[in-house]
Motif scaffolding. Structure first.
Motif, mmCIF file in Angstrom:
data_model
loop_
_atom_site.group_PDB
_atom_site.id
_atom_site.type_symbol
_atom_site.label_atom_id
_atom_site.label_comp_id
_atom_site.label_asym_id
_atom_site.label_seq_id
_atom_site.Cartn_x
_atom_site.Cartn_y
_atom_site.Cartn_z
ATOM 1 N N ASP B 112 0.833 -1.198 0.000
ATOM 2 C CA ASP B 112 0.000 0.000 0.000
ATOM 3 C C ASP B 112 0.871 1.253 0.000
ATOM 4 N N HIS B 113 1.898 1.252 0.861
ATOM 5 C CA HIS B 113 2.773 2.422 0.934
ATOM 6 C C HIS B 113 3.480 2.644 -0.394
ATOM 7 N N VAL B 115 2.398 1.818 -3.365
ATOM 8 C CA VAL B 115 1.448 2.338 -4.343
ATOM 9 C C VAL B 115 1.221 3.826 -4.115
ATOM 10 N N ILE B 116 1.070 4.209 -2.835
ATOM 11 C CA ILE B 116 0.849 5.628 -2.530
ATOM 12 C C ILE B 116 2.057 6.453 -2.967
ATOM 13 N N THR B 118 4.263 5.767 -5.360
ATOM 14 C CA THR B 118 4.365 5.917 -6.819
ATOM 15 C C THR B 118 3.321 6.893 -7.334
ATOM 16 N N GLU B 119 2.105 6.846 -6.730
ATOM 17 C CA GLU B 119 1.070 7.784 -7.163
ATOM 18 C C GLU B 119 1.516 9.214 -6.910
ATOM 19 N N ALA B 120 2.109 9.438 -5.737
ATOM 20 C CA ALA B 120 2.585 10.780 -5.412
ATOM 21 C C ALA B 120 3.680 11.198 -6.397
ATOM 22 N N ASN B 122 4.020 10.187 -9.459
ATOM 23 C CA ASN B 122 3.442 10.449 -10.774
ATOM 24 C C ASN B 122 2.743 11.802 -10.827
ATOM 25 N N GLU B 123 2.185 12.212 -9.706
ATOM 26 C CA GLU B 123 1.411 13.446 -9.725
ATOM 27 C C GLU B 123 2.305 14.677 -9.688
ATOM 28 N N GLU B 124 3.476 14.559 -9.061
ATOM 29 C CA GLU B 124 4.309 15.735 -8.859
ATOM 30 C C GLU B 124 4.729 16.439 -10.152
#
Lengths: 171, 126, 141
Positions: B112-113, B115-116, B118-120, B122-124
């Motif tokens: 979970d950590h 995934v969070i 990588t999402e962060a 990708n968004e930056e």
């Protein structure tokens, strides 16, 4: 029984954990017979040792059967559970002792249950189905709801196949 | 103290169940711990209902002293509800295993950590 | 395990007696230990035993899913229906005394139907749970 529980604590192989919990349930059922709770013992033997062992094994066949070595030190959980245990012992010392006929639980409604006004010799059945009928109705509903929730959780099996085969489920 | 020995046994089982529940990271073993915790509650209810010299609460002309039937009724329903909830928990464990490929709490949390993170990441850039 | 002779013979011998014992537990529950919960679990255990020996697919043909799902819901409905019957006969909800001119017989009738409802739901749920887990493992292996 303490041995079964302690072995259960230390075993890493989940298969032996499940078999040990079945043994534990049977021991618990014998203790319940000794405590005069024959109905409860029968339920515990058939449910605890029978059905839940089968269910645990069924779930295990879908998962890995070996537990990973723990990443943390066990001291914090140990301290928490031991302090909870100490509190519980302290609280239990204030409860009525074993075989205390003056305890509140033997005083209030039980003498009326024992008069057997519904003429059913097994008082447990009489109380279960008649005096506490609402309880049992709610309880049956809980079992039904658990079954329905389980169907909802495990039903979606055809998700990999194309859509048209999904239609066949509805027929 | 002798009169309270049964409570000590109950508390021992409860603590063992609680320890398995907190300390083991494997979800199936957690559920086994939960069911041990439940059985300790069965004992907690049934033991005070026992009367020495009494028999099971099935009315018969030969006996006059019976154990208390009320806790038996309560625990009877608790056992069946317990197995239903156990099955529900196992179903959840199976679904978690399908989604994460593991039933170890640590690995699930780590995933979970990740995934969070990588999402962060990708968004930056946006 | 379909080809194991010992298991098949023992299973054939035992399963009728398991089901018979379940019925005994169900209908003798007024006089001895037993009742709807235990009977339902024992019925489910007998059928699960059959499924372990002969495979889930064979068992699903004999005890189909739609029957199990109907049992699951109808048990609760039987129970609630007994309560409604009490209302129709002019008593309170789940009041068994009015189910028969003789109040004690009315109690017996009420307890009987309530236990039937409980046994139906419990055996349905247990069987359904087993089917769910077993069919999952069958599809993946």
């Amino acid at each position: 029984m303490a041995i079964a529980v302690l072995t259960l604590l230390l075993t890493r192989n989940l298969f032996s954990v499940i078999v040990l919990s079945g043994i534990y349930s049977f021991l618990m059922a014998t203790i319940l017979v000794a405590l005069d709770a024959v109905d409860v013992a029968m339920t515990e033997a058939s449910v605890g040792a029978g059905i839940s062992t089968v269910l645990l094994l069924g779930a295990l066949s879908l998962c890995k059967s070996e537990e990973a070595t723990p990443a943390h030190k066990p001291w914090l959980p140990l301290a928490v559970s031991l302090s909870v245990g100490a509190l519980l012992v302290y609280g239990a010392l204030g409860l009525p002792g074993f075989n205390d006929t003056a305890a509140p639980m033997h005083q209030n409604v039980v003498p009326r249950y024992m008069q057997n006004e519904v003429d059913v010799p097994n008082v447990v059945t009489a109380v279960l189905a008649s005096f506490r009928g609402y309880d049992t109705l709610g309880e049956t509903t809980v079992v039904f709801t658990a079954g329905a929730g389980l169907i909802a959780l495990l039903r979606r099996r055809k998700k990999i196949e194309p859509v048209e085969s999904g239609r066949k489920d509805d027929a | 103290m002798i009169g309270h020995f049964s409570y000590i046994v109950t508390v021992f089982l409860m603590v063992a169940g609680l320890y398995i529940l907190i300390a083991c990271s494997n979800l199936i073993k957690k559920l086994v711990g939960l069911s041990i915790f439940q059985t300790s509650v069965y004992l907690l209810y049934i033991v005070p209902g026992k009367l020495v010299g009494g028999t099971a609460p099935i009315i018969s002309p030969q006996y006059t002293v019976y154990s208390n039937p009320l806790p038996h009724v309560l625990i009877l329903t608790a056992i069946v509800v317990g197995v239903a909830t156990l099955a529900l928990g196992l179903a959840l464990a199976v679904r978690i295993r399908e989604a994460y490929g593991s039933i170890e709490e640590d690995e699930i949390l780590a995933r979970d950590h990740a995934v969070i993170a990588t999402e962060a990441a990708n968004e930056e850039p946006l | 395990m379909k080809n194991d002779l010992v298991l098949r013979v023992i299973g054939k011998l035992l399963i009728p007696f398991i089901l018979l014992f379940a019925l005994y537990v169900q209908f003798h529950g007024d006089f001895g230990p037993g009742g709807g919960f235990q009977a339902g679990v024992i019925i489910a255990a007998g059928i699960i035993f059959y499924a372990l020996i002969h495979g889930v697919a064979t068992t699903r043909r004999i005890v189909p899913d739609c029957l199990v799902e109907t049992m699951l819901a109808s048990g609760v409905l039987i129970y609630a229906g007994v309560g409604l019957a009490g209302l129709l006969f002019g008593g309170n909800y789940l009041d068994y005394f009015v189910l028969d001119p003789n109040p004690v017989l009315g109690q017996h009738r009420g307890i009987f139907w309530v236990e039937v409802g409980v046994a139906t739901t419990v055996s349905g749920v247990m069987l359904k749970i087993y089917y769910m887990f077993a069919s999952r493992s069958g599809s993946e292996d």
